[in-house]
Design a protein around this motif. Structure first.
Motif, PDB file in Angstrom:
ATOM      1  N   THR A 107       0.852  -1.186   0.000  1.00  0.00           N
ATOM      2  CA  THR A 107       0.000   0.000   0.000  1.00  0.00           C
ATOM      3  C   THR A 107       0.891   1.240   0.000  1.00  0.00           C
ATOM      4  N   GLU A 108       0.267   2.412  -0.053  1.00  0.00           N
ATOM      5  CA  GLU A 108       1.006   3.672  -0.093  1.00  0.00           C
ATOM      6  C   GLU A 108       0.431   4.634   0.938  1.00  0.00           C
ATOM      7  N   VAL A 109       1.274   5.563   1.386  1.00  0.00           N
ATOM      8  CA  VAL A 109       0.819   6.577   2.329  1.00  0.00           C
ATOM      9  C   VAL A 109       1.569   7.876   2.043  1.00  0.00           C
ATOM     10  N   SER A 110       0.885   8.999   2.233  1.00  0.00           N
ATOM     11  CA  SER A 110       1.503  10.314   2.044  1.00  0.00           C
ATOM     12  C   SER A 110       1.718  10.974   3.393  1.00  0.00           C
TER      13      SER A 110
ATOM     14  N   GLN B  55      10.586   5.734  -0.013  1.00  0.00           N
ATOM     15  CA  GLN B  55      11.117   4.605   0.745  1.00  0.00           C
ATOM     16  C   GLN B  55      10.020   3.577   0.992  1.00  0.00           C
ATOM     17  N   ARG B  56      10.405   2.288   1.036  1.00  0.00           N
ATOM     18  CA  ARG B  56       9.469   1.186   1.234  1.00  0.00           C
ATOM     19  C   ARG B  56       9.679   0.614   2.629  1.00  0.00           C
ATOM     20  N   ILE B  57       8.646   0.671   3.458  1.00  0.00           N
ATOM     21  CA  ILE B  57       8.727   0.220   4.837  1.00  0.00           C
ATOM     22  C   ILE B  57       8.071  -1.157   4.963  1.00  0.00           C
ATOM     23  N   LYS B  58       8.749  -2.076   5.634  1.00  0.00           N
ATOM     24  CA  LYS B  58       8.190  -3.411   5.858  1.00  0.00           C
ATOM     25  C   LYS B  58       7.616  -3.497   7.265  1.00  0.00           C
ATOM     26  N   LEU B  59       6.342  -3.879   7.370  1.00  0.00           N
ATOM     27  CA  LEU B  59       5.686  -4.090   8.655  1.00  0.00           C
ATOM     28  C   LEU B  59       5.376  -5.587   8.765  1.00  0.00           C
TER      29      LEU B  59
ATOM     30  N   ALA C 210       0.468 -14.548   9.343  1.00  0.00           N
ATOM     31  CA  ALA C 210       0.060 -13.519   8.382  1.00  0.00           C
ATOM     32  C   ALA C 210       1.258 -13.118   7.526  1.00  0.00           C
ATOM     33  N   GLY C 211       0.991 -12.594   6.346  1.00  0.00           N
ATOM     34  CA  GLY C 211       2.051 -12.085   5.494  1.00  0.00           C
ATOM     35  C   GLY C 211       2.547 -10.736   6.009  1.00  0.00           C
ATOM     36  N   ASP C 212       3.399 -10.112   5.250  1.00  0.00           N
ATOM     37  CA  ASP C 212       3.949  -8.815   5.638  1.00  0.00           C
ATOM     38  C   ASP C 212       3.282  -7.691   4.846  1.00  0.00           C
ATOM     39  N   LEU C 213       3.323  -6.505   5.408  1.00  0.00           N
ATOM     40  CA  LEU C 213       2.769  -5.321   4.751  1.00  0.00           C
ATOM     41  C   LEU C 213       3.924  -4.419   4.329  1.00  0.00           C
ATOM     42  N   TYR C 214       3.938  -4.017   3.059  1.00  0.00           N
ATOM     43  CA  TYR C 214       4.956  -3.105   2.551  1.00  0.00           C
ATOM     44  C   TYR C 214       4.281  -1.767   2.246  1.00  0.00           C
ATOM     45  N   VAL C 215       4.804  -0.715   2.867  1.00  0.00           N
ATOM     46  CA  VAL C 215       4.209   0.623   2.731  1.00  0.00           C
ATOM     47  C   VAL C 215       5.183   1.533   1.974  1.00  0.00           C
ATOM     48  N   ARG C 216       4.754   2.017   0.811  1.00  0.00           N
ATOM     49  CA  ARG C 216       5.543   2.983   0.046  1.00  0.00           C
ATOM     50  C   ARG C 216       5.179   4.385   0.525  1.00  0.00           C
ATOM     51  N   VAL C 217       6.182   5.137   0.956  1.00  0.00           N
ATOM     52  CA  VAL C 217       5.949   6.445   1.571  1.00  0.00           C
ATOM     53  C   VAL C 217       6.221   7.567   0.570  1.00  0.00           C
ATOM     54  N   HIS C 218       5.282   8.499   0.493  1.00  0.00           N
ATOM     55  CA  HIS C 218       5.453   9.699  -0.331  1.00  0.00           C
ATOM     56  C   HIS C 218       5.506  10.910   0.610  1.00  0.00           C
ATOM     57  N   VAL C 219       6.590  11.680   0.500  1.00  0.00           N
ATOM     58  CA  VAL C 219       6.808  12.806   1.413  1.00  0.00           C
ATOM     59  C   VAL C 219       6.654  14.119   0.653  1.00  0.00           C
ATOM     60  N   SER C 220       5.840  15.020   1.185  1.00  0.00           N
ATOM     61  CA  SER C 220       5.644  16.327   0.558  1.00  0.00           C
ATOM     62  C   SER C 220       6.810  17.251   0.884  1.00  0.00           C
ATOM     63  N   GLY C 221       6.914  18.341   0.131  1.00  0.00           N
ATOM     64  CA  GLY C 221       8.001  19.286   0.331  1.00  0.00           C
ATOM     65  C   GLY C 221       7.744  20.229   1.505  1.00  0.00           C
ATOM     66  N   HIS C 222       8.762  21.049   1.823  1.00  0.00           N
ATOM     67  CA  HIS C 222       8.668  22.011   2.920  1.00  0.00           C
ATOM     68  C   HIS C 222       9.019  23.394   2.385  1.00  0.00           C
ATOM     69  N   PRO C 223       8.346  24.451   2.848  1.00  0.00           N
ATOM     70  CA  PRO C 223       8.621  25.797   2.307  1.00  0.00           C
ATOM     71  C   PRO C 223       9.996  26.351   2.681  1.00  0.00           C
TER      72      PRO C 223
END
Length: 381
Positions: free
Chosen positions: A137-140, A242-246, A259-272
């Motif tokens: 899955t993915e998360v911002s 970055q891909r995080i393994k849970l 249970a299997g593992d969860l892989y989370v693809r992280v999207h990071v926004s910019g900073h002013p």
């Protein structure tokens, strides 16, 4: 998985690697193909879904050193195109290979290759637990949450035990019964002429159980797609893409399997204000001409903290970078990266008469060799 499938399927070919591929090469090939054919990225594409199952099946065997060795031994023993035994009528013996792999008794090929086919004997097939599938899955995240770490809510859709029948496959108020075809073993023999192969029973599809009145939600399979929400902790210092393994947060296992593992693809926004370079934060700070020429002590911003003092030495050129220790991103070992401060010398666009007079006087007082002489000389060579 049937004996015939195990012998005839080429898992190396499925992953696009050679037989001598290392564990890292196999993992890299699987991840590349899994991203390409994952059902979430190919909505409604049955072909992609089938391909994803194929590469997952191949990876489950080849990523396990013991199962891979047994798989290689089995294909070496029987050949890569299935079992062919010379002799007897028509050039082949008339016997049931199911006896070899299942009920041949202690010391038979069932004992030798039981681990290859996921079973030790025909009577214990259904007792073997099965690990759940891995889920992606993915998360911002905001820039600051990525630096500090955050707990996020993730909504996942995956396959697990049917919530209505609790995995039995039977309608509420009824129970499954032992399959009359395979007597609960989940296996049956298929006659191929001069010999037979043991494979999952076609009546119960390998479950060993049948239902007279199937659950309307899962159609009797005992498995169904369901949505769930989990709270996941994203560690401090995670980077964009970055891909995080849970571990253990993927799809539920079957028959008591993990249970299997969860892989989370992280999207990071910019900073002013801040940028990032590895575990260091970066910032550009304006500096007046006088501060650069005469030196100064200025305040610079720190991420989610009080400004820090920075000493600018006299004669600082435009673009010089200063390092403020320990004001960057937290590393996995608990230490902090640094804050890299780049100075941007500002040139005034408007001058008062007094300021202009002062600069002209400064120019006259500092007149000397042309600072571009060396540059011009080299340009002529």
């Amino acid at each position: 998985m049937s004996t015939k499938d195990f012998l005839e399927k080429d898992y190396y070919k499925a992953l696009g690697v050679n037989k001598g591929a290392s564990a890292d090469e196999i993992k890299k090939a699987y991840r590349k193909l899994a991203r390409k054919y994952h059902p979430d990225a190919n909505k409604g594409d049955a072909g992609a879904e089938e391909r994803f199952k194929e590469i997952s099946e191949a990876y489950n065997v080849l990523s396990d050193a013991k199962r891979r060795a047994e798989y290689d031994d089995a294909r070496s023993l029987f050949g890569t195109r299935g079992a062919r035994v010379p002799g007897g009528a028509g050039g082949q013996f008339g016997f049931d290979l199911g006896d070899l792999f299942g009920s041949g008794g202690p010391g038979g090929l069932g004992d030798l290759l039981g681990g290859v086919f996921g079973r030790g004997s025909r009577t214990t097939t259904q007792a073997r637990p099965r690990r759940g599938a891995d889920v992606e899955t993915e998360v911002s995240l905001s820039f600051s949450d990525a630096i500090d770490g955050a707990t996020v809510s993730l909504r996942l859709t995956d396959e697990g035990p049917c919530s209505v029948c609790h995995g039995t496959g039977a309608k509420a108020g009824t129970v499954p019964k032992v399959c009359p075809t395979c007597q609960g073993t989940g296996q049956s023999s298929r006659d191929l002429g001069s010999f037979a192969f043991s494979e999952p029973c076609t009546t119960c599809r390998g479950r060993g159980l049948v239902v007279d009145d199937p659950c309307t939600t899962c159609g009797g399979s005992g498995r169904a797609m369901s949505a769930r929400s989990i709270q996941a902790r994203i560690p401090a210092g995670v980077a964009d893409a970055q891909r995080i393994k849970l571990k253990g947060k993927g799809a539920p296992g079957e028959r008591g399997g993990p249970a299997g593992d969860l892989y989370v693809r992280v999207h990071v926004s910019g900073h002013p204000v801040f940028g990032r370079s590895g575990h260091n934060l970066t910032v550009s700070v304006p500096l007046t001409f006088a501060e650069a020429a005469l030196g100064a002590e200025i305040k610079v911003p720190a991420h989610r903290g009080q400004p820090v003092n920075l000493r600018i030495p006299p004669g600082t050129p435009n673009g010089r970078t200063f390092r403020v220790r320990g004001k960057g991103v937290r590393r996995s070992d608990g230490t902090q990266g640094d804050l890299l401060v780049k100075v941007d010398v500002q040139v005034p666009t408007e001058l008062s008469d007094a300021a202009r007079h002062a600069l002209e006087k400064f120019r006259d007082e500092t007149t000397g060799a042309n600072p571009r002489d060396e540059l011009l000389r080299k340009g002529r060579t």
